[in-house]
Design a protein around this motif. Sequence first.
Motif, PDB file in Angstrom:
ATOM      1  N   VAL A  40       0.851  -1.196   0.000  1.00  0.00           N
ATOM      2  CA  VAL A  40       0.000   0.000   0.000  1.00  0.00           C
ATOM      3  C   VAL A  40       0.886   1.246   0.000  1.00  0.00           C
ATOM      4  CG1 VAL A  40      -1.685   1.336   1.336  1.00  0.00           C
ATOM      5  CG2 VAL A  40      -1.921  -1.157   1.175  1.00  0.00           C
ATOM      6  N   ASN A  41       1.934   1.192   0.797  1.00  0.00           N
ATOM      7  CA  ASN A  41       2.871   2.308   0.906  1.00  0.00           C
ATOM      8  C   ASN A  41       3.482   2.636  -0.461  1.00  0.00           C
ATOM      9  OD1 ASN A  41       4.973   4.001   1.559  1.00  0.00           O
ATOM     10  ND2 ASN A  41       5.615   2.850   3.354  1.00  0.00           N
ATOM     11  N   TYR A  42       4.009   1.618  -1.168  1.00  0.00           N
ATOM     12  CA  TYR A  42       4.647   1.858  -2.471  1.00  0.00           C
ATOM     13  C   TYR A  42       3.621   2.370  -3.481  1.00  0.00           C
ATOM     14  CZ  TYR A  42       8.417  -1.030  -0.510  1.00  0.00           C
ATOM     15  OH  TYR A  42       9.400  -1.536   0.283  1.00  0.00           O
ATOM     16  N   LEU A  43       2.441   1.768  -3.453  1.00  0.00           N
ATOM     17  CA  LEU A  43       1.408   2.176  -4.411  1.00  0.00           C
ATOM     18  C   LEU A  43       1.064   3.659  -4.216  1.00  0.00           C
ATOM     19  CD1 LEU A  43      -0.620   0.838  -6.548  1.00  0.00           C
ATOM     20  CD2 LEU A  43      -2.304   1.127  -4.762  1.00  0.00           C
ATOM     21  N   SER A  44       0.978   4.072  -2.948  1.00  0.00           N
ATOM     22  CA  SER A  44       0.550   5.449  -2.682  1.00  0.00           C
ATOM     23  C   SER A  44       1.662   6.457  -2.994  1.00  0.00           C
ATOM     24  CB  SER A  44       0.128   5.592  -1.212  1.00  0.00           C
ATOM     25  OG  SER A  44       1.243   5.343  -0.375  1.00  0.00           O
ATOM     26  N   ARG A  45       2.911   5.956  -3.121  1.00  0.00           N
ATOM     27  CA  ARG A  45       4.025   6.893  -3.338  1.00  0.00           C
ATOM     28  C   ARG A  45       4.433   7.034  -4.806  1.00  0.00           C
ATOM     29  NH1 ARG A  45       7.592   4.853   1.083  1.00  0.00           N
ATOM     30  NH2 ARG A  45       9.124   4.724  -0.578  1.00  0.00           N
ATOM     31  N   ILE A  46       3.844   6.251  -5.696  1.00  0.00           N
ATOM     32  CA  ILE A  46       4.163   6.429  -7.120  1.00  0.00           C
ATOM     33  C   ILE A  46       3.763   7.850  -7.498  1.00  0.00           C
ATOM     34  CG2 ILE A  46       3.641   5.652  -9.484  1.00  0.00           C
ATOM     35  CD1 ILE A  46       2.920   2.900  -8.252  1.00  0.00           C
ATOM     36  N   HIS A  47       4.625   8.578  -8.209  1.00  0.00           N
ATOM     37  CA  HIS A  47       4.278   9.973  -8.502  1.00  0.00           C
ATOM     38  C   HIS A  47       4.755  10.476  -9.860  1.00  0.00           C
ATOM     39  CE1 HIS A  47       8.317   9.990  -6.747  1.00  0.00           C
ATOM     40  NE2 HIS A  47       8.530  11.024  -7.527  1.00  0.00           N
ATOM     41  N   ARG A  48       5.628   9.730 -10.551  1.00  0.00           N
ATOM     42  CA  ARG A  48       6.132  10.268 -11.818  1.00  0.00           C
ATOM     43  C   ARG A  48       5.068  10.165 -12.906  1.00  0.00           C
ATOM     44  NH1 ARG A  48      11.706   7.480 -13.202  1.00  0.00           N
ATOM     45  NH2 ARG A  48      10.100   6.275 -14.237  1.00  0.00           N
ATOM     46  N   GLU A  49       4.967  11.218 -13.708  1.00  0.00           N
ATOM     47  CA  GLU A  49       3.961  11.240 -14.783  1.00  0.00           C
ATOM     48  C   GLU A  49       4.102  10.024 -15.706  1.00  0.00           C
ATOM     49  OE1 GLU A  49       2.068  14.417 -16.339  1.00  0.00           O
ATOM     50  OE2 GLU A  49       1.718  14.707 -14.192  1.00  0.00           O
ATOM     51  N   GLU A  50       5.366   9.685 -16.044  1.00  0.00           N
ATOM     52  CA  GLU A  50       5.533   8.575 -17.008  1.00  0.00           C
ATOM     53  C   GLU A  50       5.098   7.245 -16.393  1.00  0.00           C
ATOM     54  OE1 GLU A  50       9.885   9.741 -15.952  1.00  0.00           O
ATOM     55  OE2 GLU A  50       7.882  10.638 -15.884  1.00  0.00           O
ATOM     56  N   ASP A  51       5.230   7.111 -15.067  1.00  0.00           N
ATOM     57  CA  ASP A  51       4.753   5.893 -14.400  1.00  0.00           C
ATOM     58  C   ASP A  51       3.224   5.835 -14.431  1.00  0.00           C
ATOM     59  OD1 ASP A  51       7.312   5.095 -13.876  1.00  0.00           O
ATOM     60  OD2 ASP A  51       7.354   5.832 -11.809  1.00  0.00           O
ATOM     61  N   PHE A  52       2.582   6.981 -14.126  1.00  0.00           N
ATOM     62  CA  PHE A  52       1.119   7.026 -14.184  1.00  0.00           C
ATOM     63  C   PHE A  52       0.637   6.701 -15.594  1.00  0.00           C
ATOM     64  CE2 PHE A  52       0.888  10.293 -10.481  1.00  0.00           C
ATOM     65  CZ  PHE A  52       0.890   9.257  -9.563  1.00  0.00           C
ATOM     66  N   ASP A  53       1.363   7.248 -16.582  1.00  0.00           N
ATOM     67  CA  ASP A  53       0.959   7.041 -17.973  1.00  0.00           C
ATOM     68  C   ASP A  53       1.053   5.559 -18.342  1.00  0.00           C
ATOM     69  OD1 ASP A  53       0.161   8.331 -20.480  1.00  0.00           O
ATOM     70  OD2 ASP A  53       2.055   7.513 -21.227  1.00  0.00           O
ATOM     71  N   PHE A  54       2.154   4.915 -17.917  1.00  0.00           N
ATOM     72  CA  PHE A  54       2.366   3.484 -18.176  1.00  0.00           C
ATOM     73  C   PHE A  54       1.242   2.651 -17.540  1.00  0.00           C
ATOM     74  CE2 PHE A  54       4.141  -0.383 -16.086  1.00  0.00           C
ATOM     75  CZ  PHE A  54       4.349  -1.167 -17.214  1.00  0.00           C
ATOM     76  N   ILE A  55       0.897   2.973 -16.279  1.00  0.00           N
ATOM     77  CA  ILE A  55      -0.137   2.210 -15.573  1.00  0.00           C
ATOM     78  C   ILE A  55      -1.496   2.408 -16.232  1.00  0.00           C
ATOM     79  CG2 ILE A  55      -1.409   2.002 -13.394  1.00  0.00           C
ATOM     80  CD1 ILE A  55       1.202   2.863 -11.939  1.00  0.00           C
ATOM     81  N   LEU A  56      -1.850   3.664 -16.498  1.00  0.00           N
ATOM     82  CA  LEU A  56      -3.174   3.958 -17.047  1.00  0.00           C
ATOM     83  C   LEU A  56      -3.343   3.364 -18.443  1.00  0.00           C
ATOM     84  CD1 LEU A  56      -5.897   5.354 -16.717  1.00  0.00           C
ATOM     85  CD2 LEU A  56      -4.870   7.467 -17.554  1.00  0.00           C
ATOM     86  N   LYS A  57      -2.309   3.523 -19.291  1.00  0.00           N
ATOM     87  CA  LYS A  57      -2.393   2.970 -20.653  1.00  0.00           C
ATOM     88  C   LYS A  57      -2.519   1.441 -20.597  1.00  0.00           C
ATOM     89  CE  LYS A  57      -1.112   6.541 -23.685  1.00  0.00           C
ATOM     90  NZ  LYS A  57      -1.363   7.634 -22.751  1.00  0.00           N
ATOM     91  N   GLY A  58      -1.759   0.824 -19.662  1.00  0.00           N
ATOM     92  CA  GLY A  58      -1.797  -0.640 -19.549  1.00  0.00           C
ATOM     93  C   GLY A  58      -3.166  -1.136 -19.113  1.00  0.00           C
ATOM     94  N   LEU A  59      -3.719  -0.496 -18.080  1.00  0.00           N
ATOM     95  CA  LEU A  59      -5.036  -0.929 -17.595  1.00  0.00           C
ATOM     96  C   LEU A  59      -6.103  -0.682 -18.655  1.00  0.00           C
ATOM     97  CD1 LEU A  59      -4.928   0.272 -13.864  1.00  0.00           C
ATOM     98  CD2 LEU A  59      -4.633  -2.035 -14.734  1.00  0.00           C
ATOM     99  N   ALA A  60      -6.021   0.477 -19.344  1.00  0.00           N
ATOM    100  CA  ALA A  60      -7.022   0.776 -20.377  1.00  0.00           C
ATOM    101  C   ALA A  60      -6.934  -0.252 -21.516  1.00  0.00           C
ATOM    102  CB  ALA A  60      -6.812   2.194 -20.918  1.00  0.00           C
ATOM    103  N   ARG A  61      -5.701  -0.628 -21.883  1.00  0.00           N
ATOM    104  CA  ARG A  61      -5.527  -1.609 -22.971  1.00  0.00           C
ATOM    105  C   ARG A  61      -6.180  -2.937 -22.593  1.00  0.00           C
ATOM    106  NH1 ARG A  61      -0.599  -3.360 -22.164  1.00  0.00           N
ATOM    107  NH2 ARG A  61       0.313  -1.366 -22.780  1.00  0.00           N
ATOM    108  N   LEU A  62      -5.957  -3.371 -21.349  1.00  0.00           N
ATOM    109  CA  LEU A  62      -6.495  -4.670 -20.926  1.00  0.00           C
ATOM    110  C   LEU A  62      -8.009  -4.618 -20.733  1.00  0.00           C
ATOM    111  CD1 LEU A  62      -3.651  -5.719 -18.485  1.00  0.00           C
ATOM    112  CD2 LEU A  62      -4.160  -6.706 -20.726  1.00  0.00           C
TER     113      LEU A  62
END
Length: 800
Positions: A321-343
């Motif tokens: 939970v700690n690591y998940l809440s600390r992700i903050h870089r735009e490119e990381d958010f972009d990677f996560i969002l694009k991946g979830l949207a694709r799936l």
Amino acid sequence: MGSTDSKLNFRKAVIQLTTKTQPVEATDDAFWDQFWADTTTTVQDVFALVPAAEIRAVREESPSNLATLCYKAVEKLVQGAESGCPTEREKQVILNSTRILTRILPYIFEDQDWRGFFWSTVPGAGRAGTDEMDDDDGARPLAESLLLAIADLFFCPDFTVHSHRRGPDSVENMQSIDSCEYIWEAGVGFAQSPPLNYIHDLNRTELLRLLLTCFSEAMYLPPTTDTGVLNPWVTFFCSTENRHALPLFTSLLNVVCAYDPVGYGIPYNHLLFSDYREQLVEQAVQILIVTLEHDGGVPHRPPSPSSMEEQESTGPENLFVNYLSRIHREEDFDFILKGLARLLTNPLTQTYLPNSTKKIQFHQELLVLFWKLCDFNKKFLFFVLKSSDVLDILVPILFYLNDARADQSRVGLMHIGVFILLLLSGERNFGVRLNKPYSVHVPMDIPVFTGTHADLLIVVFHKIVTTGHQRLQPLFDCLLTIIVNVSPYLKSLSMVAANKLLHLLEAFSTSWFLFSAAQNHHLVFFLLEAFNNIIQYQFDGNCNLVYAIIRKRNVFHQLANLPSDPGSIQKALQRKRKSPDVISRTSSQETVSMEGSHPAVPAEPGTLKTSLVAIPAIDKLTEKSQVSEDGTMVSVPKIDSLQAAHPDQSAAAGTSDTESNSGRDNEDVFYTEAEMERRRLSSASSTSFWAPTPEWVHSWKCKLPLQTIMRLLQVLVPQVEKICIDKGLTDESEILKFLQHGTLVGLLPVPHPILIRKYQANAGTAMWFRTYMWGVVYLRNVDPPIWYDTDVRLFEIQRM
């Protein structure tokens, strides 16, 4: 697959275990090695060769043999984790021990007396680094040894990760390995993508399956709203005791978000190459949602300064939970969002080559993961809403909602989809994004329309309300709350969507519907509030809605003049039919559906489903916030007495009594579906349960926020009628043109403040998520069927 001999030997060992009445000594290696020595069995073989009845027999009749089997299997994993399994034989021993534990653990959990077994210490197993100390508390509980061994094995070169060895002779020391260099996939915080190796994928999958089984102790405890009850397996695994917590969390997240089921764009590729990555991704996303289930027991009340022990016992923070809440870089958010949207979009993609793309099945787990991301990481939520990428999540959710609305086995999917939209709708940006034109055209059996994503949302919600099954009624409040939340920002509704909204009002405002349940009038309040928001804040672009209101003006007049004398109430209730015909005439233009769409169908007979607890009422799910002039939100205090003191003001101010304390609040919200069904039947038989009275009708009727709409009708109806008479018009385009250029500036009441109902977490929804998530995990793990036919207590399993 496995040779017949080795299977026979394995089966012989199982039979010996059940028939030996004398305990077998732990030192009798010749006996114990039969379970993992040279067998080339698969996990499916192990499930077939170790029947449930025999595991239970050993548990009851020779408990020490079961204890020794567990202890020896864990010992094998610990030894493998220390040695790094350099030989093929050692790798085989690890896999067999993993499969046996996966098979046996659920039978340990289902028996209350055995549940503590893994948390007892086994003599001789010293805690690493404390061997030199004299005290005997150095021994680790079996569960901790098992979890740490699994964690080490996830980063074992040539077994689960690629070796970084320099020369043929150099051996990588498992104890000094830096697992951050062995993360499984590029993505968040890691740039290299290791080459795909299907053997590594298979081995990771087997270990993840065992880990998920360890965590599944939660399934064997009855549902409770006590947020302090933590899963000891998850708590330990996600604590600082696990030195691989960060690289493993990163590996799981990246493997999920980088997965592309299409197979590099080559049609039918998934048929040529068995896709081992998909199994890994499924197990990875299930481990993620289960480990993110609680925030590590941070107590909701601050402990008193005097009780320092209480602070000690709050338990370590959950690192995932700690690591998940600390992700903050735009490119990381972009990677996560694009991946979830694709799936999430994968099951919707249509090609003209049937079966050419692989359709994934784990969208429910992905929705829970998306929920967790938004819930634990507010920066991620704002990133999602910052661009129109949020629509790439919205469209698949609407597709699933529309597709599952007739299938009672998928009622949980309906809830999670609606919860996500409720969470998003609490943010102004979501409403603004909905104005983007909808052009992708996913195959859905909804009327074809030209318009925006807001139109799509309204059309799908209308379809759910009018053609979904009975079990969805508790969601109506949520669906309409979402519409109210976005309504102040909707620039121009299409005619199709405008008609749908009025059709809902027409259905919900019939007297028999209003009088047949204590909360039904709330739905009318929500719709009126949405209309008021659009008229007051977006009048200019919404000539279609204004025209629809004018055409259906009798609905508003009937509401204002709703009779409330005892005779009228009785008459209305007698009109109530068995199945309410919510659908009155729908216009002919709506028979055309999107190309390639299939109608929503009920579940096949025999489908298994798991029960859910009831969701809390909408006022428990949400918290009112008022939008001030500068667009910031101020939360509105929950003071019902204020409303009671000035009932006339509450309607004018737009604080409708949609959340009145009638009926649902004092009900306990933690019934399972089966229990709710029983209650419904019993309440149906005893009509004394609740009955409408003239006083009750009057109490809310006088607060209906009708002023704005009545004023609009008063001004515009005569003008529209005049145009029709003057020009002999039957053509609506002329009227729409007139309305488009009309204005009501200075003629309407002072705009009410915008009220947003933001989702708020509470014990009830936490409980709902736990039962839903474990129900999904239970039903999705069928090969092998890990928990099938064990005595699960968190939910009931029903066959449809």
